[in-house]
Scaffold this active site. Structure first.
Site, PDB file in Angstrom:
ATOM      1  N   SER A  83       1.143   6.887  -6.898  1.00  0.00           N
ATOM      2  CA  SER A  83      -0.223   7.360  -7.154  1.00  0.00           C
ATOM      3  C   SER A  83      -0.338   7.540  -8.659  1.00  0.00           C
ATOM      4  O   SER A  83       0.637   7.397  -9.386  1.00  0.00           O
ATOM      5  CB  SER A  83      -0.492   8.655  -6.421  1.00  0.00           C
ATOM      6  OG  SER A  83       0.398   9.616  -6.890  1.00  0.00           O
ATOM      7  N   LYS A 122     -12.329   3.016 -10.294  1.00  0.00           N
ATOM      8  CA  LYS A 122     -11.477   3.630  -9.287  1.00  0.00           C
ATOM      9  C   LYS A 122     -12.257   3.602  -7.971  1.00  0.00           C
ATOM     10  O   LYS A 122     -13.174   4.392  -7.758  1.00  0.00           O
ATOM     11  CB  LYS A 122     -11.109   5.060  -9.673  1.00  0.00           C
ATOM     12  CG  LYS A 122     -10.089   5.665  -8.726  1.00  0.00           C
ATOM     13  CD  LYS A 122      -9.537   6.957  -9.265  1.00  0.00           C
ATOM     14  CE  LYS A 122      -8.362   7.459  -8.444  1.00  0.00           C
ATOM     15  NZ  LYS A 122      -8.674   7.617  -7.023  1.00  0.00           N
TER      16      LYS A 122
HETATM   17  S1  IVH Z   1      -3.697   1.539  -9.834  1.00  0.00           S
HETATM   18  C1  IVH Z   1       0.646   2.452 -10.425  1.00  0.00           C
HETATM   19  N1  IVH Z   1      -6.227   0.886  -9.870  1.00  0.00           N
HETATM   20  O1  IVH Z   1      -6.350   5.395  -6.621  1.00  0.00           O
HETATM   21  C2  IVH Z   1      -0.816   2.428 -10.351  1.00  0.00           C
HETATM   22  N2  IVH Z   1      -5.507   2.478  -8.255  1.00  0.00           N
HETATM   23  O2  IVH Z   1      -3.541   7.310  -7.193  1.00  0.00           O
HETATM   24  C3  IVH Z   1      -1.305   2.336  -8.971  1.00  0.00           C
HETATM   25  N3  IVH Z   1      -7.291   3.263  -6.771  1.00  0.00           N
HETATM   26  O3  IVH Z   1      -4.744   5.625  -3.879  1.00  0.00           O
HETATM   27  C4  IVH Z   1      -2.737   2.504  -8.756  1.00  0.00           C
HETATM   28  N4  IVH Z   1      -8.904   2.065  -7.646  1.00  0.00           N
HETATM   29  O4  IVH Z   1      -5.583   3.257  -4.045  1.00  0.00           O
HETATM   30  C5  IVH Z   1      -5.277   1.643  -9.286  1.00  0.00           C
HETATM   31  N5  IVH Z   1      -8.441   0.199 -10.011  1.00  0.00           N
HETATM   32  C6  IVH Z   1      -7.487   0.940  -9.426  1.00  0.00           C
HETATM   33  C7  IVH Z   1      -7.778   1.786  -8.335  1.00  0.00           C
HETATM   34  C8  IVH Z   1      -6.752   2.556  -7.776  1.00  0.00           C
HETATM   35  C9  IVH Z   1      -8.599   2.944  -6.709  1.00  0.00           C
HETATM   36  C10 IVH Z   1      -6.644   4.259  -5.877  1.00  0.00           C
HETATM   37  C11 IVH Z   1      -5.348   3.812  -5.287  1.00  0.00           C
HETATM   38  C12 IVH Z   1      -4.564   5.079  -5.138  1.00  0.00           C
HETATM   39  C13 IVH Z   1      -5.179   5.989  -6.139  1.00  0.00           C
HETATM   40  C14 IVH Z   1      -4.267   6.171  -7.317  1.00  0.00           C
END
Ligand code: IVH
Length: 708
Positions: A83, A122
């Site tokens: 996360s 996000k």
């Molecule tokens: S990157 C190591 N990019 O947000 C990085 N996460 O805690 C991993 N999420 O539940 C995540 N949009 O599902 C990333 N553009 C985005 C995102 C994203 C939504 C969610 C992901 C996770 C939480 C991150």
């Protein structure tokens, strides 16, 4: 006659269908009509039925597979699904704190250049890992606790946007393993349609797209999952074997996009904290216009080499952070249900809430829409409820969370005795809370109404407030409290009809609390000044049921004068733009009632007047783009799609969804893709936003000839 071997034809059909599906689901730019697609699909299905040995799991016919499951099997993630850290939602600090931390951890001195980041949305859904082996989708898994998730392959396969096979360039070798990570979510329009279906079936509605998406992904029966319209955006990688990703995150997303995975076009490469903030702000403005929910922006260090240097702390990468926006939904408690009387007598249940900070303000009242909705959501006094406040939309209660609910948040525990189901008639004892007139409900309608009409002080108050409102007669200063005084609690105040407003004297107003002589005079001047209006505004201000601002304008435009409109039959009314039977009936009934005609006569008598236009409909503004056909593509730096469309249309142009030889201009932004290629191919003039705005501002006529 040449005989094509079935296996060859099957392969050919799959190739073509994959390509069409990609254009349809991912690019949202189909190149063939649905019927053609269906024909090819049926041909493939027939061949596969005839030759079962040719069926393979990556065939487009295999979206919905198999039987309902007993449960999901667990999947150990080869690379854990982490996360990310969340920065506060206070304006600037998130980006600044993150950039400062990254620079400190890299020992990057103040003299060194700004760090390059990839900034993206996000998405508010749930994380999914898609595993492709040799280019073919073999497994989809949820995040679970990050180490172990659940195998939801059957359900994810029903998402049209998720390719079964990567679209590699001819001769390009697929990585032996590549895991694509991203978010499964539900678009708002799909969510609304789903809830509408639920309502029609008498089923409970979903509280928000995220819950609906989560429920669909964890659905044991794939045929049920297939009926829940999901979407997907890729944003990163998991396990990778026999392939080296490009040196930056932004290039990685470009590659994934080329391979046929949906990647959101709203992303950017930003320099330093300033660059991140610019994107954060730009998207904050556009947030409510997006067709899906986001809860913030994700900032990622763009260079993979720097990402590796930064590494991880506990279970979070040091190179990424989420910068959240204020939440648009919050949990609170329902203290009671009040019933409000609207300007047309409609009785609306309004939730009285324990005050809660949501969507940027403190909310203590939220609409429950009507009795049927309240019952469907089954919210009862004392329940924990979810309030939503997005943009300018009035706050609403979207549902309740009960202790037994699957994803009930912390704090919703134990079994509480619940209140009684809502019963509007019983609560009001059959009487309007403002005037005690009987409440009535047309069997064909959902809403209860007060039958008191203009006699009801609550209806009168709302009608006056509406009459004076900004988009109606636009009388500044006639606010809620003052109108309460004017109408009087029992309706015995000094304003009995709308025309009475225009014979008010300053000394009458100056007596009310918090109303000085100066403000009293100002209000009377405002009433006087705004007596001259347009027919559209006047019609809107009358508060005719079903006649909103746009309909009022359309009616004014169509009929040109009040007398023509008043004389129109329902059939004639229905000839005006977007006027259906309900609107026509309501307008007709309104003008058939003597007390309404008397009210209009009185308003005229005190000097209210409007411009009438008996002539043909006039065009608005200089017709710079008259008779030109436009196509919009990509995202423009400042204008939204709707804004660009409006500008073109108000200047006489037309906007189309797809490019053809008839297209005159293409207005292109970043990430324009397939349409732009086609425009170049057809030799169509392509403008960027700046060109477009300059031309529009200069009123430089554009002619179809110029485009050729
Ligand atoms: S990157 C190591 N990019 O947000 C990085 N996460 O805690 C991993 N999420 O539940 C995540 N949009 O599902 C990333 N553009 C985005 C995102 C994203 C939504 C969610 C992901 C996770 C939480 C991150």
């Amino acid at each position: 006659m040449t005989i094509v071997h079935p296996s060859k034809r099957v392969a050919e059909l799959r190739e073509v269908l994959h390509e069409h599906a990609h254009r349809y689901y991912v690019l949202d730019d189909p190149s063939v009509p649905d019927a053609d697609y269906d024909k090819l699909f049926e041909e493939l299905r027939a061949l596969e039925t005839e030759h079962p040995e040719l069926v393979s799991s990556d065939s487009p016919t295999q979206r919905v597979l198999g039987q309902a499951l007993e449960g999901f099997t667990s999947v150990a993630h080869t690379v854990p699904m982490l996360s990310i850290r969340t920065e506060t939602d206070t304006a600037a600090s998130g980006a600044i704190i993150f950039d400062a931390r990254v620079r400190r951890e890299l020992d990057w001195g103040p003299e060194q250049a700004a760090i390059e980041y990839a900034a993206e949305l996000k998405f508010d859904g749930l994380a999914i890992n898609l595993r492709y082996e040799n280019g073919v989708l073999v497994q989809a898994a949820t995040r679970g606790d990050g180490q172990t998730g659940e195998d939801v392959t059957q359900n994810i396969r029903t998402i049209g946007q998720v390719p079964f096979r990567l679209r590699l360039a001819p001769g390009q070798k697929a990585p032996s393993v590549i895991e694509v990570r991203g978010e499964v979510y539900m678009r708002r329009p799909d969510f609304d349609a789903l809830n509408q279906r639920q309502r029609a079936l008498g089923h409970k509605t979903f509280v928000n797209p995220r819950n609906a998406a989560a429920g669909a992904v964890r659905q044991l029966d794939p045929s049920v999952a297939a009926q829940r319209p999901l979407s997907f955006f890729a944003y990163g990688l998991g396990d990778v074997q026999a392939w080296t990703p490009p040196p930056t995150h932004s290039e990685l997303l470009d590659v994934l996009k080329n391979w046929g995975l949906p990647v959101c076009a709203d992303r950017t490469v930003a320099l330093g904290a300033q660059g991140l903030l610019a994107f954060y702000e730009a998207m904050r403005v556009r947030r409510d216009a997006l067709p899906f929910d986001i809860d913030g922006i994700v900032y990622k260090v763009n260079s993979r080499a720097l990402q590796q240097r930064l590494g991880f702390v506990s279970r979070e990468p040091r190179w990424a952070v989420a910068h959240k926006y204020p939440a648009q939904e919050q949990l609170t408690r329902l203290l009671g249900i009040d019933i409000q009387v609207g300007r047309t007598g409609k009785l609306t249940p309004v939730a009285r809430l324990e005050p809660v900070f949501v969507g940027g303000t403190t909310v203590s009242n939220a609409t429950l829409h009507n009795e049927a909705e309240t019952l469907r959501k089954d919210v009862r006094v004392g329940d924990r409820v979810i309030v939503r406040r997005a943009g300018d939309v009035i706050p609403e209660v979207v549902g309740c969370v009960l202790p037994g609910d699957l994803d009930a948040p912390a704090g919703v525990v134990g079994v509480l005795p619940r209140g009684e189901p809502f019963d509007l008639y019983k609560q009001l004892n059959g009487q309007c809370p403002a005037c005690r007139s009987a409440i009535v409900r047309d069997p064909a309608e959902v809403d209860w109404r007060c039958s008191g009409g203009w006699q009801c002080p609550a209806q009168r108050k709302q009608a006056i407030l509406h009459f004076a409102s900004r988009r109606a007669m636009d009388v500044e200063g006639l606010g809620d409290k003052l109108v309460d005084h004017l109408v009087g609690e029992d309706g015995a105040g000094i304003v009995r009809t709308l025309a009475d407003l225009y014979i008010l004297r300053p000394e009458q107003l100056a007596g009310f609390e918090r109303m000085g002589e100066r403000s009293a005079r100002k209000i009377i001047e405002a009433l006087e000044r705004k007596k001259k209006t347009t027919l559209g505004r006047f019609l809107f201000s009358l508060g005719i049921r079903h006649v909103g601002e746009t309909t009022a304008k359309d009616l004014a435009k169509h009929f040109g004068s009040l007398s023509r409109l008043m004389a129109a039959s329902t059939e004639q009314l229905m000839q005006a733009k977007e006027v259906g039977p309900a609107v026509a009936q309501s307008v007709h009934t309104f003008f058939a009632q003597p007390h309404n005609l008397e009210m209009i006569a009185k308003l005229r008598g005190v000097g209210v007047e409007w411009v009438e236009d008996e002539g043909p409909v006039q065009a608005i503004g200089p017709q710079t783009f008259a008779a030109t056909l436009w196509v919009l593509t990509g995202s423009l730096p400042t204008l939204s799609r709707d804004q660009a469309k409006q500008l073109i249309e108000s200047a006489g142009g037309k906007v189309n969804g797809s490019i053809s030889r008839k297209t005159h201009f293409v207005l292109a932004g970043s990430d324009a893709g397939a349409k732009l290629d086609k425009a170049h191919e057809l030799g169509i003039l392509v403008l960027d936003e700046a060109d477009f705005l300059n031309r529009l501002a200069e009123g430089q006529p554009f002619t179809p000839q110029e485009a050729q």
